[in-house]
Enzyme design. Sequence first.
Site: not given
Length: 294
Positions: A52, A96, A119
């Site tokens: 990322k 994450q 997300d």
Amino acid sequence: MILIDGNKISAEIKEEIALEVQQMKKRGEKTPHLVAIIVGHDGASETYVGHKEKSCKQVGFDSTVLRFEDTVTEKELLETVDKLNNDPAIDGFIMQLPLPKHISEQKVIEAIDPKKDVDGFHPINLGRIVIGLPAYVSATPAGIIELFKRYKIETSGKNVVVIGRSNIVGKPISILLSQKANPGDATVTLTHSRTKNLKDIVSKADIVIAALGQPEFLTAEMLKEGAVVIDVGITRIKSENTKSGWKLIGDVKFDEVSKKASFITPVPGGVGPMTIVSLLQNTLKAAKGEIYPK
Ligand code: NAD
């Protein structure tokens, strides 16, 4: 059979984003800024966050990684989320997963401001998708929709069978494809581990999306001739033929299914690369205030 090339499409999209970022910078606008929070030292999480960060650099975004040891408390993490929510320099941020067991993932996700939840894991974003309002769509389903668009795969009126009902893939892609939209307007069957007669259901599908995490589960004999096959599954298995000592395999028995399918995504190189690109697209939307006007 047409091989859906996620590497090629994701590279094209990255170029498009990079161009747009250049123009934003020229106009003196703020550079999009994505923050990733990582807790502990899980190998897969480190890899994803590394990808990322690299992708952000490629398109000209600012990116920051905030690292915490797995001894971090839920309170500390929630305080960090609060700071990022209120920091105008940050357009979007991601947590994450997985988090250590002593931290409630749900509590942390729900603490993220939906406007910065690139997300698309926050219940408000998922809820907005359900009723057809603009929202951040989680990266994998968004990537699949983008592949349908770019390969001009017709979904209207088609029978779609989704295998797997996770909150990040199966459920959202089922909702998106059943919406009045293009891609969308499909008749969707969401199947899971308790589904009976899965073979019968799959055999009637024009489009199959396999997202169950069982290597080579979908075989040619289950499939209708000419069906579109999207393989989301990623399982790492040991391999003597690769440098790293492992390889990735999907939920689809590619060699035989590819002979019967009209379109198919490979693993690796299909849905996977699209996931990161979708996150970049969401961050760009956040910076531009496209979903939630600033
Ligand atoms: P998950 O692992 O949370 O859940 C699996 C789902 O599959 C469950 O809903 C379960 O009911 C269903 N299932 C299990 N066995 C089944 C069976 N025999 N028949 C029918 N359904 C069955 O799901 P997930 O997080 O969406 O992950 C699924 C796979 O996709 C994993 O391999 C994961 O690594 C991969 N994945 C890939 C990407 C990507 O970027 N390509 C992103 C997310 C997940």
